[in-house]
Design a protein around this motif. Sequence first.
Motif, PDB file in Angstrom:
ATOM      1  N   ASP A   1       0.856  -1.181   0.000  1.00 55.80           N
ATOM      2  CA  ASP A   1       0.000   0.000   0.000  1.00 55.80           C
ATOM      3  C   ASP A   1       0.896   1.237   0.000  1.00 55.80           C
ATOM      4  O   ASP A   1       1.998   1.194   0.552  1.00 55.80           O
ATOM      5  CB  ASP A   1      -0.891   0.020   1.245  1.00 55.80           C
ATOM      6  CG  ASP A   1      -1.948  -1.069   1.213  1.00 55.80           C
ATOM      7  OD1 ASP A   1      -2.454  -1.366   0.113  1.00 55.80           O
ATOM      8  OD2 ASP A   1      -2.270  -1.617   2.279  1.00 55.80           O
ATOM      9  N   PRO A   2       0.438   2.349  -0.562  1.00 58.55           N
ATOM     10  CA  PRO A   2       1.241   3.570  -0.521  1.00 58.55           C
ATOM     11  C   PRO A   2       1.505   4.002   0.926  1.00 58.55           C
ATOM     12  O   PRO A   2       0.600   4.005   1.754  1.00 58.55           O
ATOM     13  CB  PRO A   2       0.375   4.599  -1.240  1.00 58.55           C
ATOM     14  CG  PRO A   2      -0.524   3.786  -2.108  1.00 58.55           C
ATOM     15  CD  PRO A   2      -0.773   2.517  -1.359  1.00 58.55           C
ATOM     16  N   VAL A   3       2.754   4.327   1.215  1.00 57.44           N
ATOM     17  CA  VAL A   3       3.149   4.726   2.565  1.00 57.44           C
ATOM     18  C   VAL A   3       2.979   6.238   2.740  1.00 57.44           C
ATOM     19  O   VAL A   3       2.625   6.712   3.797  1.00 57.44           O
ATOM     20  CB  VAL A   3       4.615   4.325   2.831  1.00 57.44           C
ATOM     21  CG1 VAL A   3       5.100   4.799   4.171  1.00 57.44           C
ATOM     22  CG2 VAL A   3       4.759   2.815   2.734  1.00 57.44           C
ATOM     23  N   VAL A   4       3.225   6.985   1.668  1.00 59.33           N
ATOM     24  CA  VAL A   4       3.143   8.443   1.701  1.00 59.33           C
ATOM     25  C   VAL A   4       2.257   8.896   0.554  1.00 59.33           C
ATOM     26  O   VAL A   4       2.337   8.351  -0.538  1.00 59.33           O
ATOM     27  CB  VAL A   4       4.548   9.076   1.563  1.00 59.33           C
ATOM     28  CG1 VAL A   4       4.465  10.587   1.536  1.00 59.33           C
ATOM     29  CG2 VAL A   4       5.465   8.601   2.674  1.00 59.33           C
ATOM     30  N   GLN A   5       1.406   9.889   0.832  1.00 55.22           N
ATOM     31  CA  GLN A   5       0.551  10.435  -0.219  1.00 55.22           C
ATOM     32  C   GLN A   5       0.772  11.940  -0.311  1.00 55.22           C
ATOM     33  O   GLN A   5       0.784  12.631   0.704  1.00 55.22           O
ATOM     34  CB  GLN A   5      -0.918  10.143   0.064  1.00 55.22           C
ATOM     35  CG  GLN A   5      -1.823  10.678  -1.029  1.00 55.22           C
ATOM     36  CD  GLN A   5      -3.156   9.989  -1.083  1.00 55.22           C
ATOM     37  OE1 GLN A   5      -3.325   8.906  -0.569  1.00 55.22           O
ATOM     38  NE2 GLN A   5      -4.110  10.630  -1.725  1.00 55.22           N
ATOM     39  N   LEU A   6       0.961  12.422  -1.529  1.00 50.49           N
ATOM     40  CA  LEU A   6       1.130  13.856  -1.754  1.00 50.49           C
ATOM     41  C   LEU A   6      -0.230  14.482  -1.995  1.00 50.49           C
ATOM     42  O   LEU A   6      -1.021  13.975  -2.782  1.00 50.49           O
ATOM     43  CB  LEU A   6       2.015  14.115  -2.980  1.00 50.49           C
ATOM     44  CG  LEU A   6       3.519  14.068  -2.757  1.00 50.49           C
ATOM     45  CD1 LEU A   6       3.983  12.655  -2.545  1.00 50.49           C
ATOM     46  CD2 LEU A   6       4.227  14.696  -3.911  1.00 50.49           C
ATOM     47  N   GLY A   7      -0.477  15.591  -1.324  1.00 52.16           N
ATOM     48  CA  GLY A   7      -1.742  16.294  -1.465  1.00 52.16           C
ATOM     49  C   GLY A   7      -1.584  17.588  -2.224  1.00 52.16           C
ATOM     50  O   GLY A   7      -0.671  17.748  -3.047  1.00 52.16           O
ATOM     51  N   LYS A   8      -2.440  18.560  -1.897  1.00 54.39           N
ATOM     52  CA  LYS A   8      -2.444  19.808  -2.651  1.00 54.39           C
ATOM     53  C   LYS A   8      -1.201  20.669  -2.410  1.00 54.39           C
ATOM     54  O   LYS A   8      -0.915  21.561  -3.183  1.00 54.39           O
ATOM     55  CB  LYS A   8      -3.709  20.603  -2.362  1.00 54.39           C
ATOM     56  CG  LYS A   8      -3.892  20.994  -0.924  1.00 54.39           C
ATOM     57  CD  LYS A   8      -5.230  21.666  -0.745  1.00 54.39           C
ATOM     58  CE  LYS A   8      -5.516  21.849   0.737  1.00 54.39           C
ATOM     59  NZ  LYS A   8      -6.861  22.297   0.970  1.00 54.39           N
ATOM     60  N   ALA A   9      -0.437  20.385  -1.343  1.00 54.41           N
ATOM     61  CA  ALA A   9       0.802  21.129  -1.096  1.00 54.41           C
ATOM     62  C   ALA A   9       1.937  20.626  -1.988  1.00 54.41           C
ATOM     63  O   ALA A   9       2.965  21.287  -2.115  1.00 54.41           O
ATOM     64  CB  ALA A   9       1.207  21.007   0.366  1.00 54.41           C
ATOM     65  N   GLY A  10       1.763  19.459  -2.593  1.00 59.72           N
ATOM     66  CA  GLY A  10       2.776  18.917  -3.491  1.00 59.72           C
ATOM     67  C   GLY A  10       3.954  18.340  -2.732  1.00 59.72           C
ATOM     68  O   GLY A  10       3.829  17.896  -1.594  1.00 59.72           O
ATOM     69  N   LEU A  11       5.098  18.366  -3.356  1.00 58.78           N
ATOM     70  CA  LEU A  11       6.310  17.781  -2.773  1.00 58.78           C
ATOM     71  C   LEU A  11       6.960  18.798  -1.836  1.00 58.78           C
ATOM     72  O   LEU A  11       7.568  19.766  -2.267  1.00 58.78           O
ATOM     73  CB  LEU A  11       7.281  17.372  -3.887  1.00 58.78           C
ATOM     74  CG  LEU A  11       8.520  16.620  -3.446  1.00 58.78           C
ATOM     75  CD1 LEU A  11       8.137  15.318  -2.757  1.00 58.78           C
ATOM     76  CD2 LEU A  11       9.403  16.321  -4.626  1.00 58.78           C
ATOM     77  N   THR A  12       6.832  18.559  -0.539  1.00 60.53           N
ATOM     78  CA  THR A  12       7.398  19.448   0.473  1.00 60.53           C
ATOM     79  C   THR A  12       8.562  18.746   1.177  1.00 60.53           C
ATOM     80  O   THR A  12       8.773  17.545   0.993  1.00 60.53           O
ATOM     81  CB  THR A  12       6.334  19.818   1.522  1.00 60.53           C
ATOM     82  OG1 THR A  12       5.921  18.623   2.188  1.00 60.53           O
ATOM     83  CG2 THR A  12       5.128  20.496   0.879  1.00 60.53           C
ATOM     84  N   ASP A  13       9.287  19.494   1.996  1.00 62.67           N
ATOM     85  CA  ASP A  13      10.382  18.904   2.762  1.00 62.67           C
ATOM     86  C   ASP A  13       9.861  17.844   3.729  1.00 62.67           C
ATOM     87  O   ASP A  13      10.532  16.852   3.992  1.00 62.67           O
ATOM     88  CB  ASP A  13      11.150  19.981   3.528  1.00 62.67           C
ATOM     89  CG  ASP A  13      11.979  20.855   2.601  1.00 62.67           C
ATOM     90  OD1 ASP A  13      12.302  20.409   1.481  1.00 62.67           O
ATOM     91  OD2 ASP A  13      12.309  21.991   2.995  1.00 62.67           O
TER      92      ASP A  13
END
Length: 100
Positions: free
Chosen positions: A19-31
Amino acid sequence: MDLTGKQRRHLRALGHHLDPVVQLGKAGLTDGVVAAVDAALERHELVKVRLGTECPDELDDVADTLSERLRAAVAQTLGRTILLYRRHPKEPKIKLPAGS
């Protein structure tokens, strides 16, 4: 890190049921996202990252950036999902087939 076709196939087979461990939302790729993926790679070696539909970043751009910043290999990009691999430096869990 460059993977051979045989190694990529092996990792894709292992990653199929993850399963995906991390999901990117509307903030996109952040630190924060990069740090979360880094921690997940340290624990698991093979992780899926999913781009949500509201993510403003392109899949290939995110894959390239994560690969470079985390010294990880992109095993696969499919749909809105990236499969990343980074060998654990001391205790590797995944044994890759010999490259050919």
